[in-house]
Design a protein around this motif. Structure first.
Motif, PDB file in Angstrom:
ATOM      1  N   VAL A  57       0.940  17.850  -2.148  1.00 34.41           N
ATOM      2  CA  VAL A  57       2.108  17.005  -1.909  1.00 34.41           C
ATOM      3  C   VAL A  57       1.608  15.595  -1.666  1.00 34.41           C
ATOM      4  CG1 VAL A  57       4.120  16.551  -0.467  1.00 34.41           C
ATOM      5  CG2 VAL A  57       3.438  18.912  -0.930  1.00 34.41           C
ATOM      6  N   VAL A  58       2.062  14.673  -2.480  1.00 39.38           N
ATOM      7  CA  VAL A  58       1.595  13.291  -2.421  1.00 39.38           C
ATOM      8  C   VAL A  58       2.762  12.388  -2.055  1.00 39.38           C
ATOM      9  CG1 VAL A  58       0.462  11.430  -3.684  1.00 39.38           C
ATOM     10  CG2 VAL A  58      -0.091  13.818  -4.212  1.00 39.38           C
ATOM     11  N   VAL A  59       2.543  11.501  -1.101  1.00 34.97           N
ATOM     12  CA  VAL A  59       3.577  10.562  -0.670  1.00 34.97           C
ATOM     13  C   VAL A  59       3.131   9.149  -1.017  1.00 34.97           C
ATOM     14  CG1 VAL A  59       4.884   9.669   1.292  1.00 34.97           C
ATOM     15  CG2 VAL A  59       4.268  12.103   1.206  1.00 34.97           C
ATOM     16  N   TYR A  60       3.995   8.446  -1.747  1.00 35.98           N
ATOM     17  CA  TYR A  60       3.685   7.083  -2.166  1.00 35.98           C
ATOM     18  C   TYR A  60       4.435   6.076  -1.300  1.00 35.98           C
ATOM     19  CZ  TYR A  60       1.288   8.654  -6.350  1.00 35.98           C
ATOM     20  OH  TYR A  60       0.384   9.230  -7.202  1.00 35.98           O
ATOM     21  N   PRO A  61       3.804   4.934  -1.007  1.00 37.16           N
ATOM     22  CA  PRO A  61       4.518   3.881  -0.274  1.00 37.16           C
ATOM     23  C   PRO A  61       5.624   3.309  -1.153  1.00 37.16           C
ATOM     24  CG  PRO A  61       2.406   3.060  -1.060  1.00 37.16           C
ATOM     25  CD  PRO A  61       2.421   4.547  -1.330  1.00 37.16           C
ATOM     26  N   SER A  62       6.793   3.208  -0.598  1.00 38.27           N
ATOM     27  CA  SER A  62       7.927   2.698  -1.358  1.00 38.27           C
ATOM     28  C   SER A  62       9.051   2.378  -0.398  1.00 38.27           C
ATOM     29  CB  SER A  62       8.404   3.729  -2.391  1.00 38.27           C
ATOM     30  OG  SER A  62       9.600   3.309  -3.011  1.00 38.27           O
ATOM     31  N   THR A  63       9.826   1.361  -0.727  1.00 42.59           N
ATOM     32  CA  THR A  63      10.961   1.013   0.115  1.00 42.59           C
ATOM     33  C   THR A  63      12.207   1.786  -0.295  1.00 42.59           C
ATOM     34  OG1 THR A  63      11.488  -0.826  -1.371  1.00 42.59           O
ATOM     35  CG2 THR A  63      10.102  -1.301   0.552  1.00 42.59           C
ATOM     36  N   GLY A  64      12.151   2.481  -1.405  1.00 46.17           N
ATOM     37  CA  GLY A  64      13.312   3.214  -1.895  1.00 46.17           C
ATOM     38  C   GLY A  64      13.071   4.703  -1.925  1.00 46.17           C
ATOM     39  N   TYR A  65      14.107   5.443  -2.302  1.00 48.79           N
ATOM     40  CA  TYR A  65      14.005   6.898  -2.290  1.00 48.79           C
ATOM     41  C   TYR A  65      13.064   7.412  -3.353  1.00 48.79           C
ATOM     42  CZ  TYR A  65      15.366  11.749  -2.909  1.00 48.79           C
ATOM     43  OH  TYR A  65      15.339  13.100  -3.037  1.00 48.79           O
ATOM     44  N   ARG A  66      13.093   6.778  -4.541  1.00 50.66           N
ATOM     45  CA  ARG A  66      12.284   7.264  -5.657  1.00 50.66           C
ATOM     46  C   ARG A  66      10.992   6.460  -5.753  1.00 50.66           C
ATOM     47  NH1 ARG A  66      16.457   8.776 -10.337  1.00 50.66           N
ATOM     48  NH2 ARG A  66      15.019   7.566 -11.603  1.00 50.66           N
ATOM     49  N   PHE A  67       9.870   7.174  -5.941  1.00 46.12           N
ATOM     50  CA  PHE A  67       8.578   6.494  -5.953  1.00 46.12           C
ATOM     51  C   PHE A  67       8.504   5.415  -7.012  1.00 46.12           C
ATOM     52  CE2 PHE A  67       7.982   9.753  -9.176  1.00 46.12           C
ATOM     53  CZ  PHE A  67       7.323   9.060 -10.174  1.00 46.12           C
ATOM     54  N   ASP A  68       9.319   5.513  -8.087  1.00 42.58           N
ATOM     55  CA  ASP A  68       9.198   4.565  -9.188  1.00 42.58           C
ATOM     56  C   ASP A  68       9.900   3.238  -8.910  1.00 42.58           C
ATOM     57  OD1 ASP A  68      11.731   5.568  -9.385  1.00 42.58           O
ATOM     58  OD2 ASP A  68      11.620   6.096 -11.499  1.00 42.58           O
ATOM     59  N   ASP A  69      10.335   3.020  -7.654  1.00 43.87           N
ATOM     60  CA  ASP A  69      10.778   1.675  -7.282  1.00 43.87           C
ATOM     61  C   ASP A  69       9.599   0.706  -7.356  1.00 43.87           C
ATOM     62  OD1 ASP A  69      13.322   2.547  -6.792  1.00 43.87           O
ATOM     63  OD2 ASP A  69      13.045   2.777  -4.639  1.00 43.87           O
ATOM     64  N   ASP A  70       8.404   1.230  -7.207  1.00 45.28           N
ATOM     65  CA  ASP A  70       7.178   0.440  -7.227  1.00 45.28           C
ATOM     66  C   ASP A  70       6.432   0.773  -8.519  1.00 45.28           C
ATOM     67  OD1 ASP A  70       4.688  -0.640  -6.957  1.00 45.28           O
ATOM     68  OD2 ASP A  70       4.263   0.233  -5.002  1.00 45.28           O
ATOM     69  N   PRO A  71       6.352  -0.163  -9.472  1.00 50.84           N
ATOM     70  CA  PRO A  71       5.707   0.140 -10.757  1.00 50.84           C
ATOM     71  C   PRO A  71       4.277   0.640 -10.624  1.00 50.84           C
ATOM     72  CG  PRO A  71       6.921  -1.921 -10.893  1.00 50.84           C
ATOM     73  CD  PRO A  71       6.918  -1.511  -9.445  1.00 50.84           C
ATOM     74  N   GLU A  72       3.525   0.110  -9.652  1.00 50.73           N
ATOM     75  CA  GLU A  72       2.141   0.547  -9.479  1.00 50.73           C
ATOM     76  C   GLU A  72       2.094   2.003  -9.039  1.00 50.73           C
ATOM     77  OE1 GLU A  72      -1.848  -0.630  -6.889  1.00 50.73           O
ATOM     78  OE2 GLU A  72      -0.246  -2.099  -7.165  1.00 50.73           O
ATOM     79  N   SER A  73       2.952   2.367  -8.087  1.00 55.95           N
ATOM     80  CA  SER A  73       3.014   3.762  -7.653  1.00 55.95           C
ATOM     81  C   SER A  73       3.468   4.655  -8.792  1.00 55.95           C
ATOM     82  CB  SER A  73       3.986   3.908  -6.472  1.00 55.95           C
ATOM     83  OG  SER A  73       3.488   3.271  -5.330  1.00 55.95           O
ATOM     84  N   ALA A  74       4.440   4.173  -9.579  1.00 55.92           N
ATOM     85  CA  ALA A  74       4.956   4.976 -10.684  1.00 55.92           C
ATOM     86  C   ALA A  74       3.865   5.281 -11.691  1.00 55.92           C
ATOM     87  CB  ALA A  74       6.117   4.250 -11.363  1.00 55.92           C
ATOM     88  N   ALA A  75       3.048   4.295 -12.018  1.00 58.99           N
ATOM     89  CA  ALA A  75       1.979   4.500 -12.990  1.00 58.99           C
ATOM     90  C   ALA A  75       0.955   5.508 -12.476  1.00 58.99           C
ATOM     91  CB  ALA A  75       1.299   3.169 -13.310  1.00 58.99           C
ATOM     92  N   GLU A  76       0.606   5.382 -11.199  1.00 61.84           N
ATOM     93  CA  GLU A  76      -0.366   6.318 -10.637  1.00 61.84           C
ATOM     94  C   GLU A  76       0.212   7.727 -10.559  1.00 61.84           C
ATOM     95  OE1 GLU A  76      -2.343   5.183  -6.952  1.00 61.84           O
ATOM     96  OE2 GLU A  76      -2.414   7.291  -6.384  1.00 61.84           O
ATOM     97  N   ALA A  77       1.497   7.827 -10.178  1.00 62.96           N
ATOM     98  CA  ALA A  77       2.136   9.142 -10.071  1.00 62.96           C
ATOM     99  C   ALA A  77       2.233   9.808 -11.435  1.00 62.96           C
ATOM    100  CB  ALA A  77       3.520   9.002  -9.443  1.00 62.96           C
TER     101      ALA A  77
END
Length: 229
Positions: A196-216
């Protein structure tokens, strides 16, 4: 890579539509992509084509076919909630079985079958992985961690100990950390490989942050690549 829609006949004289993306080269395996609450949207089609670009035969079953609805992208939140409320868990499981059967008919072996879902589909993906023998599963921001999203399905912490295949859960830090910890512990009790991986993000979906989205996304592809072989 090609994308098309096929219709699979059902025993009740209806049909299940599948949005299918086929890779240009050899097929590494097959992945069922479960829709979000608004249906088989452009976002879902991007997931399907992205998987095909990585060599997977990917299919997205249109789960709202019994109500004649595919894409509620322009629907109100109330309309979407009403449509979700009409989903029956056994019908969802039946539609997944039909999609897996289609992949098997296209010569994908069981140990190279996977399931991926986002939000509503992420919840369904974990439940499928707890009730079917597959090669791997991925849940992105699956709802209903501690409280069931529907009377017909268990909460994810109740289903996770029954996982039958390697499962990856992806969430953002906007999700409740205590609930995530319980989900992680419940999944570990299954005895299969889980993460289970948790990404830093201000929104509900991790893809609010393009960098997190690419890594995910890279993590999703690596998960399937590691376990479906």
């Amino acid at each position: 890579m090609t994308i098309r829609t096929v219709a699979v006949p059902l025993t009740d004289d209806g049909e299940l539509r599948l949005t299918v993306a086929e890779p240009d080269g050899p097929v590494r395996g097959g992945i069922v992509v479960l829709q979000e609450a608004r249906g088989v949207t452009d976002s879902v089609r991007l997931l399907v084509t992205g998987l095909a670009s990585d060599g997977w035969l990917a299919v997205a079953p249109h789960l709202y076919h019994r109500d004649g609805a595919d894409d509620l992208g322009n629907g109100t939140d109330a309309e979407v909630a009403d449509q979700v409320g009409r989903l029956d868990s056994q019908q969802v499981m039946d539609d997944c079985d039909t999609a897996f059967g289609w992949l098997a008919d296209n010569e994908v072996p069981t140990d190279r079958l996977g399931v991926l879902g986002f939000d509503l589909g992420g919840t369904a993906a974990l439940l499928v992985a707890a009730n079917r023998r597959l090669g791997a599963a991925v849940t992105v921001a699956g709802e209903g961690i501690e409280k069931s999203p529907s009377p017909s399905v268990p909460a994810l912490v109740e289903a996770a100990p029954e996982l039958t295949c390697p499962w990856l859960g992806i969430y953002s830090e906007a999700a409740d950390s205590a609930s995530i910890a319980k989900l992680r512990a419940a999944a570990e009790r299954s005895g299969v490989a889980t993460d289970v991986v948790v990404y830093p993000s201000t929104g509900y979906r991790f893809d609010d942050d393009p960098e997190s989205a690419a890594e995910a996304w890279a993590r999703v592809l690596n998960w399937f690549g590691s376990h479906l072989r």
